[in-house]
Design a protein around this motif. Structure first.
Motif, PDB file in Angstrom:
ATOM      1  N   LEU A 100     -20.261   3.219   8.104  1.00 14.44           N
ATOM      2  CA  LEU A 100     -20.476   2.928   9.520  1.00 14.44           C
ATOM      3  C   LEU A 100     -21.843   2.274   9.727  1.00 14.44           C
ATOM      4  O   LEU A 100     -21.978   1.364  10.557  1.00 14.44           O
ATOM      5  N   ILE A 101     -22.838   2.725   8.979  1.00 14.93           N
ATOM      6  CA  ILE A 101     -24.153   2.073   9.040  1.00 14.93           C
ATOM      7  C   ILE A 101     -24.022   0.613   8.622  1.00 14.93           C
ATOM      8  O   ILE A 101     -24.508  -0.305   9.291  1.00 14.93           O
ATOM      9  N   ARG A 102     -23.358   0.389   7.492  1.00 15.55           N
ATOM     10  CA  ARG A 102     -23.186  -0.971   6.975  1.00 15.55           C
ATOM     11  C   ARG A 102     -22.509  -1.879   7.992  1.00 15.55           C
ATOM     12  O   ARG A 102     -22.911  -3.037   8.193  1.00 15.55           O
ATOM     13  N   GLN A 103     -21.489  -1.358   8.658  1.00 15.99           N
ATOM     14  CA  GLN A 103     -20.725  -2.168   9.598  1.00 15.99           C
ATOM     15  C   GLN A 103     -21.440  -2.391  10.925  1.00 15.99           C
ATOM     16  O   GLN A 103     -21.153  -3.372  11.618  1.00 15.99           O
ATOM     17  N   SER A 104     -22.386  -1.510  11.275  1.00 14.17           N
ATOM     18  CA  SER A 104     -22.924  -1.503  12.635  1.00 14.17           C
ATOM     19  C   SER A 104     -24.321  -2.081  12.768  1.00 14.17           C
ATOM     20  O   SER A 104     -24.751  -2.369  13.890  1.00 14.17           O
ATOM     21  N   LEU A 105     -25.041  -2.240  11.674  1.00 10.66           N
ATOM     22  CA  LEU A 105     -26.414  -2.751  11.774  1.00 10.66           C
ATOM     23  C   LEU A 105     -26.427  -4.121  12.436  1.00 10.66           C
ATOM     24  O   LEU A 105     -25.715  -5.027  12.006  1.00 10.66           O
ATOM     25  N   PRO A 106     -27.222  -4.294  13.490  1.00  5.94           N
ATOM     26  CA  PRO A 106     -27.235  -5.570  14.190  1.00  5.94           C
ATOM     27  C   PRO A 106     -28.246  -6.542  13.593  1.00  5.94           C
ATOM     28  O   PRO A 106     -29.109  -6.166  12.808  1.00  5.94           O
ATOM     29  N   VAL A 123      -8.300  21.569  10.640  1.00  3.24           N
ATOM     30  CA  VAL A 123      -9.222  21.323   9.528  1.00  3.24           C
ATOM     31  C   VAL A 123      -9.138  19.854   9.117  1.00  3.24           C
ATOM     32  O   VAL A 123      -8.058  19.289   9.003  1.00  3.24           O
ATOM     33  N   GLY A 124     -10.297  19.245   8.917  1.00 10.08           N
ATOM     34  CA  GLY A 124     -10.348  17.825   8.583  1.00 10.08           C
ATOM     35  C   GLY A 124     -10.650  16.937   9.760  1.00 10.08           C
ATOM     36  O   GLY A 124     -10.786  15.722   9.606  1.00 10.08           O
ATOM     37  N   THR A 125     -10.772  17.542  10.968  1.00 11.61           N
ATOM     38  CA  THR A 125     -11.181  16.774  12.141  1.00 11.61           C
ATOM     39  C   THR A 125     -12.702  16.617  12.106  1.00 11.61           C
ATOM     40  O   THR A 125     -13.439  17.599  12.109  1.00 11.61           O
ATOM     41  N   ILE A 126     -13.166  15.391  12.053  1.00  7.28           N
ATOM     42  CA  ILE A 126     -14.595  15.124  11.881  1.00  7.28           C
ATOM     43  C   ILE A 126     -14.987  13.928  12.743  1.00  7.28           C
ATOM     44  O   ILE A 126     -14.232  12.968  12.882  1.00  7.28           O
ATOM     45  N   TRP A 127     -16.180  14.029  13.336  1.00  5.20           N
ATOM     46  CA  TRP A 127     -16.736  12.918  14.103  1.00  5.20           C
ATOM     47  C   TRP A 127     -18.032  12.464  13.448  1.00  5.20           C
ATOM     48  O   TRP A 127     -18.829  13.277  12.977  1.00  5.20           O
ATOM     49  N   ILE A 128     -18.231  11.146  13.412  1.00  4.71           N
ATOM     50  CA  ILE A 128     -19.496  10.583  12.949  1.00  4.71           C
ATOM     51  C   ILE A 128     -20.003   9.624  14.020  1.00  4.71           C
ATOM     52  O   ILE A 128     -19.216   9.105  14.833  1.00  4.71           O
ATOM     53  N   ALA A 129     -21.305   9.414  14.059  1.00  4.17           N
ATOM     54  CA  ALA A 129     -21.869   8.516  15.071  1.00  4.17           C
ATOM     55  C   ALA A 129     -23.046   7.745  14.495  1.00  4.17           C
ATOM     56  O   ALA A 129     -23.793   8.246  13.645  1.00  4.17           O
ATOM     57  N   TYR A 130     -23.194   6.538  15.000  1.00  6.50           N
ATOM     58  CA  TYR A 130     -24.297   5.642  14.654  1.00  6.50           C
ATOM     59  C   TYR A 130     -25.008   5.265  15.951  1.00  6.50           C
ATOM     60  O   TYR A 130     -24.370   4.980  16.970  1.00  6.50           O
ATOM     61  N   SER A 131     -26.343   5.228  15.917  1.00 10.99           N
ATOM     62  CA  SER A 131     -27.091   4.855  17.111  1.00 10.99           C
ATOM     63  C   SER A 131     -28.277   3.974  16.738  1.00 10.99           C
ATOM     64  O   SER A 131     -28.995   4.249  15.771  1.00 10.99           O
ATOM     65  N   ASP A 132     -28.466   2.891  17.510  1.00  8.83           N
ATOM     66  CA  ASP A 132     -29.695   2.103  17.425  1.00  8.83           C
ATOM     67  C   ASP A 132     -30.139   1.772  18.846  1.00  8.83           C
ATOM     68  O   ASP A 132     -29.617   2.335  19.817  1.00  8.83           O
ATOM     69  N   ALA A 133     -31.086   0.876  18.998  1.00  4.84           N
ATOM     70  CA  ALA A 133     -31.659   0.618  20.324  1.00  4.84           C
ATOM     71  C   ALA A 133     -30.674  -0.035  21.271  1.00  4.84           C
ATOM     72  O   ALA A 133     -30.874   0.009  22.503  1.00  4.84           O
ATOM     73  N   GLU A 141     -24.665   3.481  -1.099  1.00  3.62           N
ATOM     74  CA  GLU A 141     -25.985   3.846  -0.588  1.00  3.62           C
ATOM     75  C   GLU A 141     -27.046   2.814  -0.948  1.00  3.62           C
ATOM     76  O   GLU A 141     -27.982   2.583  -0.178  1.00  3.62           O
ATOM     77  N   GLU A 142     -26.887   2.161  -2.098  1.00  4.98           N
ATOM     78  CA  GLU A 142     -27.813   1.080  -2.446  1.00  4.98           C
ATOM     79  C   GLU A 142     -27.632  -0.101  -1.507  1.00  4.98           C
ATOM     80  O   GLU A 142     -28.615  -0.723  -1.068  1.00  4.98           O
ATOM     81  N   THR A 143     -26.381  -0.417  -1.192  1.00  4.07           N
ATOM     82  CA  THR A 143     -26.110  -1.511  -0.259  1.00  4.07           C
ATOM     83  C   THR A 143     -26.720  -1.231   1.105  1.00  4.07           C
ATOM     84  O   THR A 143     -27.364  -2.102   1.701  1.00  4.07           O
ATOM     85  N   VAL A 144     -26.530  -0.005   1.607  1.00  5.42           N
ATOM     86  CA  VAL A 144     -27.099   0.364   2.902  1.00  5.42           C
ATOM     87  C   VAL A 144     -28.623   0.249   2.862  1.00  5.42           C
ATOM     88  O   VAL A 144     -29.248  -0.262   3.806  1.00  5.42           O
ATOM     89  N   GLY A 145     -29.234   0.701   1.784  1.00  9.96           N
ATOM     90  CA  GLY A 145     -30.682   0.591   1.659  1.00  9.96           C
ATOM     91  C   GLY A 145     -31.157  -0.850   1.697  1.00  9.96           C
ATOM     92  O   GLY A 145     -32.163  -1.172   2.343  1.00  9.96           O
ATOM     93  N   MET A 146     -30.436  -1.733   1.023  1.00  6.52           N
ATOM     94  CA  MET A 146     -30.799  -3.152   1.032  1.00  6.52           C
ATOM     95  C   MET A 146     -30.666  -3.745   2.440  1.00  6.52           C
ATOM     96  O   MET A 146     -31.510  -4.539   2.871  1.00  6.52           O
ATOM     97  N   LEU A 147     -29.612  -3.350   3.156  1.00  5.50           N
ATOM     98  CA  LEU A 147     -29.423  -3.850   4.516  1.00  5.50           C
ATOM     99  C   LEU A 147     -30.525  -3.358   5.455  1.00  5.50           C
ATOM    100  O   LEU A 147     -31.023  -4.120   6.302  1.00  5.50           O
ATOM    101  N   LEU A 148     -30.906  -2.096   5.311  1.00 10.90           N
ATOM    102  CA  LEU A 148     -31.992  -1.558   6.139  1.00 10.90           C
ATOM    103  C   LEU A 148     -33.319  -2.233   5.803  1.00 10.90           C
ATOM    104  O   LEU A 148     -34.069  -2.646   6.697  1.00 10.90           O
ATOM    105  N   ASN A 149     -33.608  -2.357   4.519  1.00  6.91           N
ATOM    106  CA  ASN A 149     -34.852  -3.013   4.102  1.00  6.91           C
ATOM    107  C   ASN A 149     -34.903  -4.454   4.561  1.00  6.91           C
ATOM    108  O   ASN A 149     -35.943  -4.946   5.007  1.00  6.91           O
TER     109      ASN A 149
END
Length: 420
Positions: free
Chosen positions: A409-415, A371-381, A264-272
């Protein structure tokens, strides 16, 4: 000549054996000792009993030069360590005036009457070197016996850490000629321990003989700890950084940070670094992603808010998920989490939206969606990415793993590049 010095940690207290208190002291001490070149060979937990203390000491002296004990130094009758050590070292108790002055000052500070029981804490074995406790009333004790160093400290973590940092570690460094030692930690996610080991096996096999690699798996991935001992030839720091560089080139997509940084610290640094903001739409994770993001100091710069859309009504009315999509594909689907991620991004006015929906268990599964079937999604512009996860774990673990995968997924997808 540099010495190889080993240590044993002995924790004292029935509360540890009953599971009423978790032993965090040993982990912290082991890490700090490793930093100065002392290797912990054994960690032992024993009861508040004179026989147990004496037996543990006798055994520890057969395998370690440094013995660090915590616990049993309080003012109550069940705290027997000091009296046991006095008998063990065939000595007697005597008043240590600085410790008494310390106890008096603490009680005066809090405007409390000083009891006879607390005054007794200032009486220490005559043959020990007293260690003043600036954070509490129980002094520590250091004994030198032939080639052994035996230290007794309070079990209260912040008191023990104060003594270790200010007194014990400097003393050990001065007393022994310790080898230069260094550690580098590489944080990875996305590959299990065995797969990671196979992927980097050639690099590991070709490490210099004075460098060793340890695999430390946890929920967020695998921590790789590279430990180096000075070999008298190469600059240890440069040598280790070269190897870390080789590893970084080998598995760049799986490394999220170095040192003790969290995901979560890494993601915060990437967003900042990109001047991006983020919002969350969580169903099965129930707000855990938002909690992880906001656990980082300064997260208000990039995290704007979240919606816990546990019920379909909330998905429709707050996030704009289409009823037809829900009817056709179900709440646990790529189509729905895509609309959730896009919807929260629009509603919160953020650059990034992240969403989760799944069946955490133990009930609720179907043959098509167990049980254990899960979907996650990331969206930007520019993009919306949905990813399916399949877990076969307990409810809480399913939720925890989902939150971590969403962060990854956030870490991998940020453009785009990081803004300077």
């Amino acid at each position: 000549m540099k010495q190889e010095v080993s240590a044993e940690i002995i924790t004292i207290g029935d509360e540890l054996l009953y599971g009423q208190v978790v032993d965090t002291n040993s982990a912290w001490m082991g890490e700090e000792l490793g930093k100065i070149g002392i290797k912990v060979k054994q960690i032992t937990s024993i009861s508040d009993s004179p026989d147990a203390i004496e037996e543990a000491l006798d055994i520890a002296k057969t395998r370690a030069q440094v013995i660090l004990m915590t616990g049993g130094l309080g003012p109550t009758k069940d705290d027997l360590t000091k009296h046991t050590l006095t008998k063990y070292f065939k000595t007697h108790l005597q008043l240590h005036q600085p410790s008494l002055d310390n106890v008096v000052a603490i009680f005066k500070k809090y405007n409390r009457p000083l009891t006879v029981t607390n005054q007794q804490q200032a009486y220490l074995p005559a043959t020990c070197t007293p260690i003043l406790n600036t954070l509490g009333t129980a002094p520590g004790m250091l004994f030198e016996e032939n080639e052994h160093i035996i230290v007794s400290m309070p079990g209260v973590p912040f008191e023990m850490k104060g003594m270790m940092t200010n007194d014990i570690l400097p003393y050990l460094q001065a007393h022994f000629q310790l080898p230069e030692i260094n550690h580098k930690v590489i944080q990875t996610i996305g590959l299990g321990e065995s797969f990671l080991a196979d992927t980097i096996s050639d690099w590991e096999d070709n490490l210099p003989t004075n460098l060793k690699l340890a695999y430390l798996p946890n929920l967020s991935g695998v921590r790789l700890r590279l430990t180096g001992v000075y070999n008298g030839i190469d600059d240890l720091e440069d040598q280790m950084m070269r190897e870390v560089g080789k590893l970084s080139d080998l598995i760049p997509e799986y490394i999220f940070g170095y040192g003790e940084i969290s995901l979560e610290e890494t993601v915060g640094m990437l967003l900042n670094g990109r001047n991006y903001t983020i919002s969350t739409a969580e169903s099965c994770t129930g707000g855990l992603i938002g909690h992880k993001l906001t656990s980082v100091p300064g997260s208000s710069m990039y995290y704007k808010g979240g919606i816990i859309a546990y019920d379909n009504y909330v998905k429709i009315n707050e996030l704009g998920v289409e009823q037809d999509i829900l009817d056709k594909y179900g709440a646990v689907s790529g189509e729905v989490v895509r609309q959730m991620a896009e919807g929260v991004r629009r509603k919160m006015g953020t650059d990034v939206g992240i969403a989760t929906s799944g069946i955490a268990g133990p009930g609720g599964g179907t043959p098509d969606k167990p049980v254990g079937t899960i979907w996650i999604a990331y969206s930007d512009a520019t993009q919306t990415i949905a990813k399916k996860l399949n877990y076969n774990k307990s409810r809480l673990l399913n939720i925890e793993y989902t939150a971590l995968q969403a962060l990854n997924l956030i870490r991998q997808s940020l453009p785009g590049p990081v803004e300077e």
